[in-house]
Design a protein around this motif. Structure first.
Motif, mmCIF file in Angstrom:
data_model
loop_
_atom_site.group_PDB
_atom_site.id
_atom_site.type_symbol
_atom_site.label_atom_id
_atom_site.label_comp_id
_atom_site.label_asym_id
_atom_site.label_seq_id
_atom_site.Cartn_x
_atom_site.Cartn_y
_atom_site.Cartn_z
ATOM 1 N N THR A 31 25.221 -2.899 1.339
ATOM 2 C CA THR A 31 23.922 -2.081 1.808
ATOM 3 C C THR A 31 23.974 -1.296 3.092
ATOM 4 O OG1 THR A 31 22.946 -3.504 0.108
ATOM 5 C CG2 THR A 31 21.455 -2.129 1.707
ATOM 6 N N TYR A 32 24.362 -2.439 4.217
ATOM 7 C CA TYR A 32 24.454 -1.932 5.471
ATOM 8 C C TYR A 32 25.866 -1.683 5.844
ATOM 9 C CZ TYR A 32 19.941 -4.158 4.504
ATOM 10 O OH TYR A 32 18.742 -4.416 3.969
ATOM 11 N N PHE A 33 26.742 -2.490 6.196
ATOM 12 C CA PHE A 33 27.819 -2.442 6.823
ATOM 13 C C PHE A 33 28.871 -1.498 5.723
ATOM 14 C CE2 PHE A 33 26.668 -6.422 9.046
ATOM 15 C CZ PHE A 33 26.373 -5.592 10.145
ATOM 16 N N ASN A 34 28.530 -0.312 5.423
ATOM 17 C CA ASN A 34 29.200 0.526 4.580
ATOM 18 C C ASN A 34 29.553 1.677 5.002
ATOM 19 O OD1 ASN A 34 26.834 1.654 4.664
ATOM 20 N ND2 ASN A 34 26.066 1.079 2.485
ATOM 21 N N TRP A 35 29.451 2.114 6.299
ATOM 22 C CA TRP A 35 29.762 3.406 6.882
ATOM 23 C C TRP A 35 28.560 4.522 6.209
ATOM 24 C CZ3 TRP A 35 32.215 3.666 11.342
ATOM 25 C CH2 TRP A 35 33.029 2.681 11.680
ATOM 26 N N GLN A 36 27.779 4.198 5.837
ATOM 27 C CA GLN A 36 26.640 5.111 5.297
ATOM 28 C C GLN A 36 25.360 4.836 5.954
ATOM 29 O OE1 GLN A 36 26.686 6.180 1.203
ATOM 30 N NE2 GLN A 36 28.536 5.159 1.097
ATOM 31 N N ALA A 37 25.006 3.478 5.696
ATOM 32 C CA ALA A 37 23.779 2.990 6.451
ATOM 33 C C ALA A 37 24.023 2.667 7.803
ATOM 34 C CB ALA A 37 23.226 1.774 5.609
ATOM 35 N N TRP A 38 25.561 1.837 8.185
ATOM 36 C CA TRP A 38 25.682 1.670 9.301
ATOM 37 C C TRP A 38 27.132 1.482 9.527
ATOM 38 C CZ3 TRP A 38 22.299 2.158 13.116
ATOM 39 C CH2 TRP A 38 22.251 1.665 14.216
ATOM 40 N N ALA A 39 28.010 1.269 10.799
ATOM 41 C CA ALA A 39 29.332 1.460 10.822
ATOM 42 C C ALA A 39 29.451 0.018 10.350
ATOM 43 C CB ALA A 39 29.720 1.488 12.204
ATOM 44 N N ASN A 40 30.852 -0.381 9.834
ATOM 45 C CA ASN A 40 31.189 -1.924 9.400
ATOM 46 C C ASN A 40 31.824 -2.637 10.633
ATOM 47 O OD1 ASN A 40 31.958 -3.930 8.268
ATOM 48 N ND2 ASN A 40 33.642 -3.039 6.732
ATOM 49 N N PHE A 41 30.806 -3.367 11.090
ATOM 50 C CA PHE A 41 31.242 -4.086 12.352
ATOM 51 C C PHE A 41 31.805 -5.527 11.915
ATOM 52 C CE2 PHE A 41 28.239 -1.030 14.127
ATOM 53 C CZ PHE A 41 28.853 -0.799 15.489
ATOM 54 N N THR A 42 31.933 -5.785 10.429
ATOM 55 C CA THR A 42 32.394 -7.086 10.096
ATOM 56 C C THR A 42 33.892 -6.785 9.761
ATOM 57 O OG1 THR A 42 32.267 -6.523 7.807
ATOM 58 C CG2 THR A 42 30.172 -7.259 9.026
ATOM 59 N N ASN A 43 34.705 -8.090 9.255
ATOM 60 C CA ASN A 43 35.995 -8.183 9.155
ATOM 61 C C ASN A 43 36.295 -8.235 7.680
ATOM 62 O OD1 ASN A 43 34.770 -10.556 8.435
ATOM 63 N ND2 ASN A 43 36.445 -11.872 9.260
ATOM 64 N N ARG A 44 35.278 -7.464 6.857
ATOM 65 C CA ARG A 44 35.325 -7.401 5.311
ATOM 66 C C ARG A 44 34.653 -6.088 4.995
ATOM 67 N NH1 ARG A 44 32.224 -12.291 2.355
ATOM 68 N NH2 ARG A 44 33.462 -13.550 3.380
ATOM 69 N N GLY A 45 34.951 -5.847 3.813
ATOM 70 C CA GLY A 45 34.179 -4.535 3.157
ATOM 71 C C GLY A 45 35.108 -3.313 3.499
ATOM 72 N N ILE A 46 34.378 -2.161 3.671
ATOM 73 C CA ILE A 46 34.967 -0.878 3.489
ATOM 74 C C ILE A 46 35.675 -0.461 4.904
ATOM 75 C CG2 ILE A 46 34.260 1.573 3.374
ATOM 76 C CD1 ILE A 46 32.019 0.970 1.725
ATOM 77 N N ALA A 47 36.774 -0.139 4.930
ATOM 78 C CA ALA A 47 37.585 0.394 6.094
ATOM 79 C C ALA A 47 37.132 1.619 6.644
ATOM 80 C CB ALA A 47 39.121 0.348 5.473
ATOM 81 N N PRO A 48 37.308 1.566 7.954
ATOM 82 C CA PRO A 48 37.603 0.742 8.848
ATOM 83 C C PRO A 48 36.838 -0.440 9.191
ATOM 84 C CG PRO A 48 37.240 2.659 10.459
ATOM 85 C CD PRO A 48 37.004 2.952 8.694
ATOM 86 N N MET A 49 37.421 -1.620 9.456
ATOM 87 C CA MET A 49 36.689 -2.742 9.808
ATOM 88 C C MET A 49 36.839 -3.112 11.347
ATOM 89 S SD MET A 49 37.744 -5.172 6.497
ATOM 90 C CE MET A 49 39.458 -4.545 6.536
ATOM 91 N N LEU A 50 35.684 -3.138 11.734
ATOM 92 C CA LEU A 50 35.827 -2.967 13.528
ATOM 93 C C LEU A 50 35.835 -4.490 13.990
ATOM 94 C CD1 LEU A 50 32.948 -0.347 14.021
ATOM 95 C CD2 LEU A 50 35.461 -0.111 13.932
ATOM 96 N N ASN A 51 35.496 -5.651 12.815
ATOM 97 C CA ASN A 51 36.198 -7.011 13.214
ATOM 98 C C ASN A 51 35.175 -7.685 14.360
ATOM 99 O OD1 ASN A 51 38.143 -6.887 11.046
ATOM 100 N ND2 ASN A 51 39.307 -5.890 12.557
ATOM 101 N N LYS A 52 34.100 -7.087 14.565
ATOM 102 C CA LYS A 52 33.326 -7.881 15.489
ATOM 103 C C LYS A 52 32.715 -9.147 15.101
ATOM 104 C CE LYS A 52 30.778 -5.735 18.615
ATOM 105 N NZ LYS A 52 30.078 -4.760 19.297
ATOM 106 N N TYR A 53 32.219 -9.110 13.874
ATOM 107 C CA TYR A 53 31.678 -10.358 13.154
ATOM 108 C C TYR A 53 32.463 -10.783 12.196
ATOM 109 C CZ TYR A 53 27.228 -8.169 15.056
ATOM 110 O OH TYR A 53 26.434 -7.792 15.911
ATOM 111 N N ASP A 54 32.817 -12.240 12.186
ATOM 112 C CA ASP A 54 33.495 -13.103 11.395
ATOM 113 C C ASP A 54 32.511 -13.571 10.226
ATOM 114 O OD1 ASP A 54 35.179 -14.611 9.973
ATOM 115 O OD2 ASP A 54 35.353 -16.148 11.578
ATOM 116 N N VAL A 55 32.756 -12.858 8.972
ATOM 117 C CA VAL A 55 31.747 -13.074 8.153
ATOM 118 C C VAL A 55 31.997 -14.756 7.091
ATOM 119 C CG1 VAL A 55 30.410 -12.422 5.840
ATOM 120 C CG2 VAL A 55 30.981 -10.865 7.728
ATOM 121 N N ILE A 56 31.268 -15.213 7.128
ATOM 122 C CA ILE A 56 31.823 -16.670 6.614
ATOM 123 C C ILE A 56 30.635 -17.157 5.388
ATOM 124 C CG2 ILE A 56 31.860 -19.313 6.910
ATOM 125 C CD1 ILE A 56 32.641 -18.613 10.063
ATOM 126 N N ASP A 57 31.190 -17.255 4.492
ATOM 127 C CA ASP A 57 30.656 -17.594 3.031
ATOM 128 C C ASP A 57 30.123 -19.126 3.003
ATOM 129 O OD1 ASP A 57 30.546 -14.904 1.970
ATOM 130 O OD2 ASP A 57 32.243 -15.250 0.803
#
Length: 353
Positions: A162-188
């Motif tokens: 919904t958010y880190f998808n390069w439409q609502a917002w840039a992907n600042f995480t390490n998973r999902g739609i490329a390019p991944m900016l890898n700022k946040y390490d997403v832990i399930d």
């Protein structure tokens, strides 16, 4: 005969003196024992956690949305409990001297709010993906420091889709739609499995909660002390899923050998709100019903008297008339037959637990 009488008198006096000495010694031991118990009690109730409110409402007042910082008093590293308002909440907390107890300023090139965000906030725990719980994190992400985001897998998926998808917002995480900016390490997180929170002295055990979008209760522990943060949740009787009952039973079992220092839980609406319009939220009536169930499960009722219950997520209203916080406060007080210690969360507030 006179000699015998004198001897008897001496023996009687000696016995009296011995008894008085023993009584004095027993009393002294009793007094010392009482002092030891009091010392242990005072020690056990010394603060273990510090909770800072960055945002106390569940909408619609932007700039003051659900968000807290929690730390062990022995550690200057915080975890963020949701992040509806982040930098604005830090600014208000700084104005209220909420961070005065911190002794380190890691980076002289940063303003105080930058040091808090970059160096003292070490992780985020997100209860669910609704905007009033994550907007501050999204807005701050371009200038945030690298850190982990902990959440149930469905919550992390919502954040990615919904958010880190390069439409609502840039992907600042390490998973999902490329390019991944890898700022946040997403832990399930897995429900009811305990993990250590990186760079802190805390652990977390998550529980699923009933809400239109899956929500979470986080049981956070430091040694033998606990604090529980509830994301949005509806009452069991309305939701018909028994998820709060699972949390209450877990806490009651843990409280047999651990101390529950506090709970942060939502009360979104006053008691006039009909059940079909709750949308996965609590009212004072429903909170008291849930806490009454919890009270019945706990063996040591004194723990519940000492425990602080922080009320959050009260919905801001544009309507004239009685202010929602005042109404909810009155309703909680009038129905508090079991003597719970309620504190209404207020942005910038510090609560020692």
């Amino acid at each position: 005969m006179k000699y015998i009488s004198t001897l008897l008198l001496i023996l009687i006096m000696s016995a009296c003196q011995f008894n008085q000495s023993q009584a004095h010694h027993t009393q002294a031991n009793h007094t010392q024992a009482q002092q030891d118990i009091q010392t242990q009690t005072n020690s056990s109730m010394s603060p273990v956690f510090e909770l800072i409110t960055l945002g106390d409402t569940g909408g619609i007042e932007d700039g003051n949305l659900s968000s807290f910082l929690l730390r062990s008093v022995n550690d200057e590293n915080f975890i963020g409990l949701d992040a509806g308002s982040l930098v604005n909440g830090i600014n208000v907390a700084l104005q209220n001297n909420a961070f005065d107890s911190l002794t380190t300023t890691p980076d002289s090139a940063l303003n105080p709010n930058g040091n808090i965000l970059h160096h003292h906030v070490k992780a985020y725990l997100l209860s669910h993906g609704h905007l009033d719980h994550v907007a501050g994190l999204l807005i701050a992400s371009p200038d945030d420091s690298s850190k982990p985001i902990y959440a149930l897998s469905s919550v992390n998926q919502t954040m990615s889709d919904t958010y880190f998808n390069w439409q609502a917002w840039a992907n600042f995480t390490n998973r999902g739609i490329a390019p991944m900016l890898n700022k946040y390490d997403v832990i399930d997180l897995a429900p009811q499995e305990t993990v250590e929170i990186k760079d802190t002295a805390l652990t977390v055990t998550p529980f699923s909660l009933s809400h239109p979008l899956e929500s979470t209760a986080f049981v956070i522990e430091h040694n033998n002390d606990m604090f529980v943060y509830f994301g949005d949740t509806g009452p069991d009787e309305v939701e018909k899923q028994g998820k709060l009952d699972t949390v209450w039973r877990y806490l009651a079992q843990q409280m047999q050998h651990k101390t529950l220092r506090g709970i942060s839980i939502e009360v979104s609406f006053d008691n006039s709100r009909p059940d079909n319009l709750l949308f996965g939220h609590l009212t004072p009536k429903w909170l008291m019903q849930e806490l009454t169930k919890f009270h019945g499960l706990v063996e040591d009722k004194a723990q519940l008297t000492n425990m602080k219950i922080i009320i959050s997520h009260i919905k801001y209203s544009l309507k004239s008339g009685a202010e929602p916080r005042a109404v909810i406060t009155q309703e909680l007080e009038s129905d508090n037959a079991l003597g719970f210690n309620f504190i209404l969360a207020k942005q910038g507030q510090v609560v020692s637990l």
